[in-house]
Design a protein around this motif. Structure first.
Motif, PDB file in Angstrom:
ATOM      1  N   GLY A 186       0.832  -1.200   0.000  1.00  0.00           N
ATOM      2  CA  GLY A 186       0.000   0.000   0.000  1.00  0.00           C
ATOM      3  C   GLY A 186       0.859   1.240   0.000  1.00  0.00           C
ATOM      4  N   LEU A 187       0.206   2.382  -0.266  1.00  0.00           N
ATOM      5  CA  LEU A 187       0.852   3.689  -0.148  1.00  0.00           C
ATOM      6  C   LEU A 187       0.290   4.343   1.106  1.00  0.00           C
ATOM      7  N   GLU A 188       1.041   5.275   1.697  1.00  0.00           N
ATOM      8  CA  GLU A 188       0.519   5.975   2.875  1.00  0.00           C
ATOM      9  C   GLU A 188      -0.681   6.822   2.460  1.00  0.00           C
ATOM     10  N   GLU A 189      -1.731   6.757   3.260  1.00  0.00           N
ATOM     11  CA  GLU A 189      -3.006   7.339   2.816  1.00  0.00           C
ATOM     12  C   GLU A 189      -2.917   8.847   2.519  1.00  0.00           C
ATOM     13  N   ARG A 222       5.529   5.700  -0.670  1.00  0.00           N
ATOM     14  CA  ARG A 222       5.731   4.241  -0.666  1.00  0.00           C
ATOM     15  C   ARG A 222       6.264   3.826   0.716  1.00  0.00           C
ATOM     16  N   MET A 223       6.038   2.565   1.063  1.00  0.00           N
ATOM     17  CA  MET A 223       6.446   2.070   2.389  1.00  0.00           C
ATOM     18  C   MET A 223       7.960   2.170   2.593  1.00  0.00           C
ATOM     19  N   CYS A 258       0.600  -2.223  -4.632  1.00  0.00           N
ATOM     20  CA  CYS A 258      -0.465  -1.375  -4.095  1.00  0.00           C
ATOM     21  C   CYS A 258      -1.613  -1.239  -5.089  1.00  0.00           C
ATOM     22  N   LEU A 259      -1.273  -0.906  -6.331  1.00  0.00           N
ATOM     23  CA  LEU A 259      -2.323  -0.592  -7.321  1.00  0.00           C
ATOM     24  C   LEU A 259      -3.192  -1.794  -7.656  1.00  0.00           C
ATOM     25  N   LYS A 260      -2.620  -2.995  -7.633  1.00  0.00           N
ATOM     26  CA  LYS A 260      -3.429  -4.176  -8.004  1.00  0.00           C
ATOM     27  C   LYS A 260      -4.618  -4.342  -7.042  1.00  0.00           C
ATOM     28  N   ASN A 261      -4.480  -3.843  -5.811  1.00  0.00           N
ATOM     29  CA  ASN A 261      -5.603  -3.935  -4.866  1.00  0.00           C
ATOM     30  C   ASN A 261      -6.780  -3.085  -5.347  1.00  0.00           C
TER      31      ASN A 261
END
Ligand SMILES: NC(=O)c1ccc[n+]([C@@H]2O[C@H](COP(=O)([O-])OP(=O)(O)OC[C@H]3O[C@@H](n4cnc5c(N)ncnc54)[C@H](O)[C@@H]3O)[C@@H](O)[C@H]2O)c1
Length: 326
Positions: free
Chosen positions: A107-110, A115-116, A188-191
């Motif tokens: 995921g990316l930080e909201e 990026r993590m 992240c994006l695939k989610n």
């Protein structure tokens, strides 16, 4: 033999602890959930997250970060992306300059879309390099030895290879790359795109439509990742295509299920309230695409449904009608 600190004893942390211990290494498994740690100590089980799996004797439960990280060669973060920053803050005093960090959360930080690996670098004053893992690995399958492949990225190729040596075995293959941005963006994006594939299921569209949207998803992920410094071939491999297949086609995937519920009108609010669906936050990457002028019409469509309350079925129907390869 190495010692690895695994931070987070959920599905993935427990599965990776089992793999690493099975490869002959020692694991110090830390969790905030004391009942989970007690069950591992007393019965070698983690029934909350991976029922039916007897944990290896080389997996030692740890009640403090200090105990887990002391003497560990590697610190492996396996918590939801939304808590990586706070956990890094707590772990920072116990991580030393030669200790590499591997993050498996996707995921990316909201608020920042960071990026993590960027968060970890900001929060850890000392570390021996940062690596991330991506690719199609469902924890319950991995833990039971189902043949699986993932990709580990680190700017330092030697670190990625060291991690590969520690994790890889005959049923668990670990590809390596230096493309951190590509792996993290694909992961992240695939989610977010899996929500769109689930919407196809909920709306009753067939395999043709899902395959159509999967290929559009892949093209959008590759464009956005490239604009942010990633390599397109990373998206066409395990971290993008591979992970999109597991997340968008697996009936148990939370992201796909949310999409299905959105388009079938079934209790999706309740599902969102009781499940962490990482694709919801991942849709916010549409702000990055907008800022960089990258065309991502499908990502915008998912965002409109999830964050702007647009009617799911009608919005998807409009997308399918208006989309053009022009
Ligand atoms: N489950 C999978 O198949 C899988 C596969 C690959 C990657 N991942 C990624 O790994 C990450 C973790 O996923 P998971 O399925 O293991 O999640 P999970 O819900 O099974 O486990 C989450 C873990 O994080 C801990 N945690 C939650 N909030 C915390 C906090 N504030 N501070 C410290 N610890 C906290 C929980 O105690 C638990 O140990 C996610 O980003 C996910 O995308 C999961």
């Amino acid at each position: 033999m190495r010692t690895v600190a695994v931070l987070g004893a959920g599905n993935m942390g427990t599965a990776l602890a089992q793999i690493i211990a099975g490869n002959g290494h020692s694991v110090r498994l830390w969790s905030i959930e004391t009942d989970v740690l007690e069950e591992i100590r007393d019965h070698r089980l983690n029934t909350k997250y991976l029922p039916g799996l007897t944990l290896h004797e080389r997996v030692t439960p740890c009640w403090t970060l200090q105990e887990s990280l002391a003497d560990a060669w590697l610190a492996l973060f396996s918590v939801p992306s939304s808590v990586v920053r706070s956990l890094a803050r707590d772990a920072a005093p116990h991580i030393h300059g030669e200790q590499p960090v591997l993050n498996v959360g996707k995921g990316l930080e909201e608020d920042t879309n960071k990026r993590m690996s960027e968060l970890l670098d900001e929060e850890l004053p000392r570390h021996g390099g940062i690596a991330v893992m991506g690719g199609p690995a469902i924890a319950s399958e991995l833990a039971h030895g189902v043949p699986t492949a993932v990709i580990v990225a680190a700017a330092d190729a030697e670190l990625a290879t060291d991690i590969q040596d520690t994790l890889q075995n005959e049923s668990f293959k670990v590809e390596t790359t230096t493309d951190l941005a590509g792996v993290e963006l694909g992961s992240c994006l695939k989610n977010a795109y899996a929500i769109a594939l689930g919407m196809c299921d909920g709306a009753g569209y067939g395999t043709n439509t899902k395959a159509f949207l999967a290929s559009v998803s892949l093209a959008e992920m590759a464009r956005l990742s490239q604009a942010l410094g990633g390599q397109p071939q990373t998206i066409y491999g395990l971290a993008g295509l591979g992970d999109l297949i597991t997340t968008g086609f697996n009936p148990h995937s939370r992201n796909r299920t949310l999409g299905e519920k959105l388009c079938s009108g079934r209790d999706w609010q309740e599902f969102l309230r009781t499940n962490t669906v990482e694709g919801v936050a991942a849709c916010r990457a549409r702000d990055l695409a907008h800022r960089l002028g990258v065309a991502t019409p499908l990502l915008h469509t998912i965002y409109d449904v999830v964050h702007l309350d647009r009617p799911p079925e009608e919005t998807m129907r409009t997308f399918l009608r208006d989309f053009s390869y022009g």
